[in-house]
Design a protein around this motif. Sequence first.
Motif, short mmCIF file in Angstrom:
data_model
loop_
_atom_site.label_atom_id
_atom_site.label_comp_id
_atom_site.label_asym_id
_atom_site.label_seq_id
_atom_site.Cartn_x
_atom_site.Cartn_y
_atom_site.Cartn_z
N PRO A 49 80.53 37.35 68.27
CA PRO A 49 79.35 36.81 68.94
C PRO A 49 78.07 36.98 68.12
O PRO A 49 77.21 36.10 68.11
CB PRO A 49 79.29 37.61 70.25
CG PRO A 49 80.70 38.04 70.49
CD PRO A 49 81.27 38.30 69.13
N ALA A 50 77.95 38.12 67.44
CA ALA A 50 76.76 38.34 66.62
C ALA A 50 76.70 37.34 65.47
O ALA A 50 75.63 36.79 65.17
CB ALA A 50 76.76 39.77 66.08
N ALA A 51 77.84 37.11 64.82
CA ALA A 51 77.88 36.15 63.71
C ALA A 51 77.52 34.76 64.18
O ALA A 51 76.77 34.03 63.50
CB ALA A 51 79.27 36.16 63.06
N LEU A 52 78.02 34.36 65.35
CA LEU A 52 77.69 33.04 65.89
C LEU A 52 76.21 32.92 66.22
O LEU A 52 75.57 31.90 65.93
CB LEU A 52 78.53 32.78 67.14
CG LEU A 52 80.02 32.50 66.91
CD1 LEU A 52 80.78 32.51 68.23
CD2 LEU A 52 80.21 31.15 66.21
N ALA A 53 75.64 33.97 66.83
CA ALA A 53 74.22 33.93 67.19
C ALA A 53 73.35 33.85 65.94
O ALA A 53 72.37 33.09 65.90
CB ALA A 53 73.86 35.19 68.01
N ALA A 54 73.70 34.63 64.91
CA ALA A 54 72.93 34.60 63.67
C ALA A 54 73.01 33.24 63.00
O ALA A 54 72.00 32.70 62.52
CB ALA A 54 73.44 35.69 62.71
N ALA A 55 74.21 32.65 62.97
CA ALA A 55 74.38 31.34 62.33
C ALA A 55 73.63 30.25 63.08
O ALA A 55 73.00 29.38 62.46
CB ALA A 55 75.87 31.00 62.25
N LEU A 56 73.67 30.29 64.41
CA LEU A 56 72.96 29.28 65.19
C LEU A 56 71.45 29.39 64.99
O LEU A 56 70.74 28.37 64.88
CB LEU A 56 73.30 29.43 66.67
CG LEU A 56 74.72 29.01 67.08
CD1 LEU A 56 74.99 29.37 68.54
CD2 LEU A 56 74.92 27.52 66.86
N ALA A 57 70.94 30.62 64.92
CA ALA A 57 69.51 30.80 64.72
C ALA A 57 69.07 30.30 63.34
O ALA A 57 68.04 29.63 63.21
CB ALA A 57 69.15 32.28 64.88
N MET A 58 69.86 30.60 62.31
CA MET A 58 69.48 30.15 60.96
C MET A 58 69.64 28.64 60.83
O MET A 58 68.84 27.98 60.13
CB MET A 58 70.33 30.86 59.91
CG MET A 58 69.79 30.72 58.49
SD MET A 58 68.13 31.42 58.28
CE MET A 58 68.54 33.14 57.98
N THR A 59 70.62 28.06 61.51
CA THR A 59 70.76 26.60 61.51
C THR A 59 69.57 25.95 62.19
O THR A 59 69.06 24.91 61.74
CB THR A 59 72.07 26.20 62.21
OG1 THR A 59 73.18 26.78 61.51
CG2 THR A 59 72.23 24.68 62.23
N ALA A 60 69.11 26.55 63.29
CA ALA A 60 67.92 26.03 63.97
C ALA A 60 66.71 26.08 63.05
O ALA A 60 65.90 25.13 63.02
CB ALA A 60 67.66 26.84 65.24
N PHE A 61 66.58 27.16 62.29
CA PHE A 61 65.49 27.27 61.31
C PHE A 61 65.60 26.17 60.26
O PHE A 61 64.60 25.53 59.91
CB PHE A 61 65.55 28.65 60.66
CG PHE A 61 64.63 28.83 59.48
CD1 PHE A 61 63.26 28.70 59.62
CD2 PHE A 61 65.15 29.13 58.22
CE1 PHE A 61 62.41 28.86 58.52
CE2 PHE A 61 64.32 29.29 57.14
CZ PHE A 61 62.95 29.16 57.28
N ALA A 62 66.81 25.91 59.78
CA ALA A 62 67.00 24.88 58.75
C ALA A 62 66.68 23.49 59.29
O ALA A 62 66.16 22.64 58.56
CB ALA A 62 68.44 24.93 58.23
N LEU A 63 66.99 23.23 60.56
CA LEU A 63 66.79 21.90 61.13
C LEU A 63 65.35 21.65 61.58
O LEU A 63 64.85 20.52 61.50
CB LEU A 63 67.74 21.69 62.30
CG LEU A 63 69.23 21.68 61.96
CD1 LEU A 63 70.07 21.52 63.22
CD2 LEU A 63 69.57 20.58 60.95
N THR A 64 64.66 22.70 62.05
CA THR A 64 63.30 22.52 62.55
C THR A 64 62.25 22.70 61.48
O THR A 64 61.12 22.23 61.64
CB THR A 64 63.02 23.49 63.71
OG1 THR A 64 63.22 24.84 63.25
CG2 THR A 64 63.96 23.22 64.87
N GLY A 65 62.58 23.41 60.38
CA GLY A 65 61.63 23.59 59.30
C GLY A 65 60.67 24.73 59.54
O GLY A 65 60.90 25.61 60.38
#
Length: 422
Positions: A85-101
């Motif tokens: 769950p931690a790995a998924l949460a971290a990946a989703l947060a960093m993906t959101a950063f990459a998509l929103t800028g």
Amino acid sequence: MAAGFAGYLEILRARHATRLLAGTLVGRLPNATAAIAIVLFVRAEGGTYSLAGALAAVYGVANAVGQPVLGRLVDLHGQPRVQLPAALAAALAMTAFALTGIEPPVLAGTAVAVAGLFAPPLEGGLRALWPAVLRRDDQVHTAYAMDAVAQEIMFTVGPLLVTLCVSLWSAQAALVVLNVLGVLGALSVVCSPPSRAWRSAPREAHWLGALRSPGLLALLGAFLFVGVALGSITVAAVPYADEHGGDAVYGWLMAALGLGALVGGAVYGARQWSGAPERRLRVLVALLAVCYLPLTLMPGVVAMVLLAALSGVFLAPCIACAFIIVDRHAPAGTVTEAFSWLVTTITVGASVGTGLAGPVVQTGGALWGFALPGAAGAVSLLVLLATGRVLSAPVGRAVVAASSENDPNRAVEPRLSSGDRA
């Protein structure tokens, strides 16, 4: 030397060992390359050096806070329930950063902070699994050394992987790809039988834990500035690379740092050292600070890559020596916690270094940015000299690193762990 390689092969042939080692290294890629990937992404989005350094610092501080918290949760609830769950949460947060800028900066900072906070403690989990997988103490000791060498290879290859992704696709794609790989690595580990079966032993400690040791506090104070040196180089190298070839040069500089640490750690770990480790650490930190100074010459790319490798040579020996001192000064029953505090302190220092280097580079350019690591190394040495009596004072228990009462695996001196730089 041949006997050492034979020991590595024996470990890799053990059931589940290769899967656990490879899964952990792949799972830690997002964490190991986060600072570089964030800096490159911010620059690609048109952000300033100050913003790049600040976001990398936010990630590092959040990671330093999250690691001991998640480690405690792993001890309480097991690895699969926490790591994946931690790995998924971290990946989703960093993906959101990459998509929103990077706009607005508050949203970007929040996403980066969440990614750092939930980075799974895979390295500590692997060290907890080795005794169950290998059974014999001598194999466990060899596994620790192999794990450390593999981490240095990761810190050498990781920056090149980031720049390769940037060159083939974009900085945005690099963030997403690395975090997808991280989830796959974590999934491989937590689905393995050893990870699913592992349970932590009951543990009771004082509310201050390892931090009630004055010697440990002195050591942590010194290594805070070692972390500052590491973090500042990450940012200082960006304007140099911009003027000498771009992202590829930046990747080579970061990889050279890891390669230098790998070579230095291998040489340091190849022999037995006599004398007090506290005295040896002062010498090693002094050499570390001196080797940072030639970076301010900023020669051509080839020479600069060589200087970057030189600047990393004494890092791994410093950390390996510090682990021995941690073991000597940690209160009974708190060695693992004490090691975690050392890792966290270096991480916090690296985050402070990236945050400081941004404005310094923005104001004075790469020259002043490269002067910062040498200054931080000098301050670290001053802290060690000022606290010499505390560090050299009797600990009150006759313990050596090879047979610590706090370490049920009786782990030998860690050879190098700048992977623990994170």
